[in-house]
Design an enzyme around this catalytic site. Structure first.
Site, PDB file in Angstrom:
ATOM      1  N   HIS B  60       0.825  -1.222   0.000  1.00  0.00           N
ATOM      2  CA  HIS B  60       0.000   0.000   0.000  1.00  0.00           C
ATOM      3  C   HIS B  60       0.851   1.261   0.000  1.00  0.00           C
ATOM      4  CE1 HIS B  60      -3.933  -1.855   0.791  1.00  0.00           C
ATOM      5  NE2 HIS B  60      -3.232  -2.781   1.422  1.00  0.00           N
ATOM      6  N   ILE B 113      -5.527   1.715   6.860  1.00  0.00           N
ATOM      7  CA  ILE B 113      -6.913   1.995   7.207  1.00  0.00           C
ATOM      8  C   ILE B 113      -7.735   1.882   5.930  1.00  0.00           C
ATOM      9  CG2 ILE B 113      -6.656   4.513   6.874  1.00  0.00           C
ATOM     10  CD1 ILE B 113      -8.562   4.806   9.375  1.00  0.00           C
ATOM     11  N   ALA B 115      -9.825   3.493   3.807  1.00  0.00           N
ATOM     12  CA  ALA B 115     -10.040   4.944   3.727  1.00  0.00           C
ATOM     13  C   ALA B 115     -11.355   5.311   3.043  1.00  0.00           C
ATOM     14  CB  ALA B 115      -8.872   5.583   2.992  1.00  0.00           C
TER      15      ALA B 115
END
Lengths: 170, 170
Positions: B60, B113, B115
């Site tokens: 990521h 997270i 998002a």
């Protein structure tokens, strides 16, 4: 007051995480061995990241293997496994080796257990029972076993200093 | 009955763990998208080791960074962060970048997270609040966020096939 002092190299023989060893050396000297161990637990469980945990696990020989190296860590490991090695049959050692390979295949790290005083059969039983855990659960258990080993070794490392310390504080 | 088929490369765009992608490809085809997601959860939480989790996290971009790559994963990441990027000020993005660096320093991996639909302020709030966690607690939270992202992406990947599947089963 006598103090407990450590350097990075001494701590690395107790726990193979470089971050842990650096933090312990920075926190040294300690007013007592118990204080040193309490700081060690805080650093290990709260400040060393999981990559540091894996680094420490990787510093251990596979359980049931008698390390040939003459480092302090290898010699301690041999001592901690003396009950297991004394109680193991050839077939038992082979089974331990097979299960270790399965464990490593599933979890990506060595099976870690504080072996001191445990027979080969007990260790094999623990390995088989822990094998069904989720990887993150097993990571946490292994980290607790590592801390038990670290504590044992810190106590060994400082036992003469501790004696001097308690004598001077009486 | 229509089936949901995946290959390793498609799964890798949803979750960057090679073990996860291999296992999903081996389990393919699936009778339905929900079944595929249920298998994905089992593989991710029970079979992928923590090294595989870290491998997936590393795929990521840092949150708040707009990835320049044209891979499926990078484009999806851009889409998932569109609310955050649209609501962020320059100062907000700088603060997010600073906290990301602190987070990575403490935990050794990127802050993860899901998002989608979250503003930059919400994400920063989560990052600050999660920063005080122990590394293993944070590892587990990040793994749950990764699974939310994986599920979103699997649903995107298969939405046309899913429609065909439900049409054919009526």
């Amino acid at each position: 007051m006598a103090e407990i002092k450590v350097d990075e190299k001494e701590v690395l023989a107790c726990c193979g995480s470089t971050h842990f060893a650096k933090q312990m050396a920075m926190a040294s000297p300690f007013p007592s061995l118990d204080h040193a161990i309490s700081i060690a637990k805080d650093i290990w469980f709260n400040k060393v990241d999981v990559i540091g945990w894996l680094e420490a696990f990787a510093a251990h020989p596979q359980i049931g293997d008698s390390p040939s190296s003459h480092t302090t860590s290898a010699q301690w490991s041999k001592g901690e496994q003396s009950t297991a090695l004394a109680t193991a049959t050839d077939a038992g050692l082979q089974e331990l080796s097979d299960w270790n390979a399965r464990y490593r295949q599933k979890f990506g790290h060595v099976f870690l257990i504080c072996a001191a005083g445990r027979s080969a059969a007990e260790i094999l039983g623990e390995l088989k029972s822990r094998y069904s855990n989720r990887p993150i659960v097993e990571l946490e258990i292994a980290s607790q076993e590592q801390m038990k080993i670290t504590e044992l070794r810190l106590r060994k490392l400082f036992s003469p200093k501790t004696k001097a310390d308690s004598a001077s504080s009486q």
